[in-house]
Design a protein around this motif. Structure first.
Motif, PDB file in Angstrom:
ATOM      1  N   THR A   1      29.927 -69.975 -39.053  1.00 31.68           N
ATOM      2  CA  THR A   1      30.227 -70.704 -40.291  1.00 31.68           C
ATOM      3  C   THR A   1      29.409 -70.123 -41.449  1.00 31.68           C
ATOM      4  N   ALA A   2      28.126 -69.881 -41.209  1.00 28.39           N
ATOM      5  CA  ALA A   2      27.261 -69.344 -42.269  1.00 28.39           C
ATOM      6  C   ALA A   2      27.759 -67.968 -42.738  1.00 28.39           C
ATOM      7  N   ILE A   3      28.218 -67.134 -41.798  1.00 27.79           N
ATOM      8  CA  ILE A   3      28.744 -65.804 -42.163  1.00 27.79           C
ATOM      9  C   ILE A   3      30.033 -65.980 -42.968  1.00 27.79           C
ATOM     10  N   ALA A   4      30.904 -66.889 -42.514  1.00 33.06           N
ATOM     11  CA  ALA A   4      32.173 -67.124 -43.230  1.00 33.06           C
ATOM     12  C   ALA A   4      31.912 -67.632 -44.643  1.00 33.06           C
ATOM     13  N   ASN A   5      30.794 -68.358 -44.822  1.00 32.45           N
ATOM     14  CA  ASN A   5      30.461 -68.895 -46.150  1.00 32.45           C
ATOM     15  C   ASN A   5      29.548 -67.965 -46.951  1.00 32.45           C
ATOM     16  N   SER A   6      29.294 -66.775 -46.458  1.00 30.99           N
ATOM     17  CA  SER A   6      28.363 -65.828 -47.103  1.00 30.99           C
ATOM     18  C   SER A   6      27.025 -66.497 -47.432  1.00 30.99           C
ATOM     19  N   ASP A   7      26.581 -67.370 -46.521  1.00 32.37           N
ATOM     20  CA  ASP A   7      25.383 -68.172 -46.799  1.00 32.37           C
ATOM     21  C   ASP A   7      24.157 -67.508 -46.154  1.00 32.37           C
ATOM     22  N   LEU A   8      23.522 -66.639 -46.918  1.00 38.91           N
ATOM     23  CA  LEU A   8      22.399 -65.865 -46.369  1.00 38.91           C
ATOM     24  C   LEU A   8      21.239 -66.756 -45.928  1.00 38.91           C
ATOM     25  N   GLU A   9      20.999 -67.809 -46.666  1.00 46.41           N
ATOM     26  CA  GLU A   9      19.885 -68.695 -46.310  1.00 46.41           C
ATOM     27  C   GLU A   9      20.123 -69.315 -44.922  1.00 46.41           C
ATOM     28  N   LYS A  10      21.332 -69.788 -44.679  1.00 43.86           N
ATOM     29  CA  LYS A  10      21.653 -70.378 -43.360  1.00 43.86           C
ATOM     30  C   LYS A  10      21.566 -69.309 -42.275  1.00 43.86           C
ATOM     31  N   ILE A  11      22.113 -68.134 -42.574  1.00 47.58           N
ATOM     32  CA  ILE A  11      22.074 -67.038 -41.591  1.00 47.58           C
ATOM     33  C   ILE A  11      20.628 -66.777 -41.188  1.00 47.58           C
ATOM     34  N   GLY A  12      19.763 -66.683 -42.192  1.00 47.42           N
ATOM     35  CA  GLY A  12      18.354 -66.378 -41.946  1.00 47.42           C
ATOM     36  C   GLY A  12      17.655 -67.494 -41.185  1.00 47.42           C
ATOM     37  N   LEU A  13      17.902 -68.731 -41.596  1.00 45.70           N
ATOM     38  CA  LEU A  13      17.221 -69.860 -40.941  1.00 45.70           C
ATOM     39  C   LEU A  13      17.619 -69.966 -39.471  1.00 45.70           C
ATOM     40  N   ILE A  14      18.916 -69.789 -39.195  1.00 45.43           N
ATOM     41  CA  ILE A  14      19.377 -69.893 -37.793  1.00 45.43           C
ATOM     42  C   ILE A  14      18.809 -68.727 -36.969  1.00 45.43           C
ATOM     43  N   ALA A  15      18.865 -67.525 -37.538  1.00 49.92           N
ATOM     44  CA  ALA A  15      18.376 -66.340 -36.809  1.00 49.92           C
ATOM     45  C   ALA A  15      16.889 -66.478 -36.483  1.00 49.92           C
TER      46      ALA A  15
END
Ligand code: DP6
Length: 314
Positions: free
Chosen positions: A214-228
Motif C-alpha cells: 500500500t505504501a509503495i502504491a501511494n508513493s509514501d516514502l515515510e511509511k515505506i521507511g517506517l515499515i522497513a
C-alpha cells in the motif's frame, strides 16, 4: 557467449528463514528494491571438454556448491549433461566487501539458462536465481519486487511491484568495518528460527508486506521507511534471542541507528535497515539526502544508491 548484468537489492521486508533448504523456500514473502551501484557481470559457455563446471569469480578459480546446484538444476531441466565455464565479476566501487550473492545468482540464472538455449521469462528466472540464493530472486527485477514464499519450486517466485519508480528514493550505505567474524545469512537465519518470537515475526511480516505494498502504491516514502525499519530491527532481535544467540550489530551499527532516529525525530526522512552484517543502509530521498550524509559521514564511507534495473544482457 552473452554477458549478463544484475544489480544487488536491499530487502525492505526481509527474508529470514527457510521452510525448505534444498529448494531454498522461505518461511515468509519478502520485498526488495534493486539498487543501481553494485552489480555482477557473468558469462556462461558450454564446453564439451569439461568434466566438471569451471567457475572463475573475480579472476580466481572458485568452488561453490550453490553454483553447482543451479547448474545441476539446468542440466536436469534440459537433459543436456554438459559442463560450463562461468566467468563472474563483482563490481564494487569501494573496498568495503559489499559483494553480493543476490546480484551474483540473478546474473548466473540468466546467463546459464541462455547458455543452455533456454529463453525463460523473468518469473522462471527468479525461481532459478532463488535456488542459488533466496534474495537473488528479487534482483531479477528492477525497482520494487516481491518474492512470494510459495510452497514448492514453481510457486516460490518473484515478480515486479513497480519499475520504474514514480517517486524519488535514495538508499545511503554507511560502510562499516566488516572485519568481525561473519555468520553467513544461511547460518544466521537457521539460528534465528529457534527464537521464541520467530512464529510471531513471520505472521507480522505478512501484515507488513500488505502495508508495504500500500505504501509503495501511494508513493509514501515515510511509511515505506517506517515499515522497513521496524521489520529489520525485529529481524535482528530474533538473532539476539535465538537459542544460540548472536548479533550482527557493532557499536557503530547502534550509533548509526540512533543518529538516524534522531534525524527522523527532527524532521528528516531517514530510516535504517540492516542485513546480515554490521552495515546500516539509510532510506531517504534526494531532498533529505545531504542532511543524512552530513550527519552520518563520520561513521563510515558513504555510498548513495538509487533504484536500479533488472537483470539484462550487456
Ligand atoms: C538479511 O539470500 O543471502 O539479506 O538464500 O541462504 O543465500 P540464502 O540467503 P540470502 O539471505 C538474505 C538475507 C537478508 C534479507 C533479504 O535479503 O531478504
Amino acid at each position: 557467449m552473452s554477458k549478463v548484468r544484475a544489480y544487488t537489492n536491499i530487502a525492505l521486508i526481509k527474508y529470514w528463514g527457510k521452510s525448505d533448504s534444498l529448494w531454498n523456500l522461505p518461511t515468509t514473502g519478502s520485498i526488495g528494491l534493486t539498487l543501481d551501484q553494485l552489480y555482477t557481470e557473468t558469462s556462461v559457455k558450454i564446453n564439451d571438454d569439461l568434466k566438471q563446471d569451471y567457475f572463475m569469480l573475480n579472476g580466481q578459480k572458485t568452488q561453490n556448491l550453490k553454483v553447482m546446484k543451479v547448474m545441476n538444476f539446468l542440466r536436469n531441466l534440459t537433459g543436456d549433461r554438459r559442463f560450463v565455464e562461468i566467468f563472474s565479476e563483482n563490481h564494487v566501487p569501494t573496498a568495503a566487501g559489499l559483494a553480493s550473492s543476490a546480484s551474483g545468482f540473478a546474473a548466473l540464472a540468466m546467463a546459464a539458462s541462455q547458455a543452455f538455449g533456454l529463453s525463460l521469462d523473468r518469473k522462471e528466472l527468479s525461481t532459478i536465481a532463488r535456488l542459488g540464493s533466496g534474495s537473488a530472486s528479487r534482483s531479477v527485477f528492477g525497482g520494487f519486487s516481491i518474492w512470494h514464499a510459495g510452497h514448492d519450486h514453481d510457486s516460490s517466485f518473484a515478480e515486479s511491484i513497480l519499475d520504474p519508480l514514480n517517486f524519488d528514493i535514495r538508499v545511503i550505505d554507511i560502510l562499516a568495518d566488516e572485519s568481525t567474524k561473519k555468520i553467513s545469512s544461511s547460518q544466521g537465519m537457521q539460528l534465528a528460527q529457534s527464537a521464541p518470537n520467530y512464529a510471531a515475526w513471520c505472521s507480522n511480516s505478512q501484515k507488513q508486506i500488505d502495508d508495504m505494498l500500500t505504501a509503495i502504491a501511494n508513493s509514501d516514502l515515510e511509511k515505506i521507511g517506517l515499515i522497513a525499519e521496524k521489520n529489520a530491527l525485529a529481524m535482528h532481535e530474533l538473532n539476539r534471542t535465538a537459542i544460540q544467540a548472536f548479533d550482527y550489530f557493532t557499536q557503530n551499527t547502534r550509533d548509526i541507528i540512533a543518529a538516524t532516529k534522531k534525524l527522523y525525530n527532527s524532521g528528516t526522512l531517514a530510516f535504517a535497515t540492516i542485513d546480515a552484517g554490521p552495515n546500516v543502509k539509510v532510506i531517504t530521498n534526494s531532498e533529505n539526502q545531504s542532511t543524512v550524509i552530513e550527519t552520518l559521514k563520520n561513521y563510515g564511507e558513504i555510498l548513495v544508491q538509487k533504484a536500479g534495473p533488472g537483470v539484462t544482457n550487456v
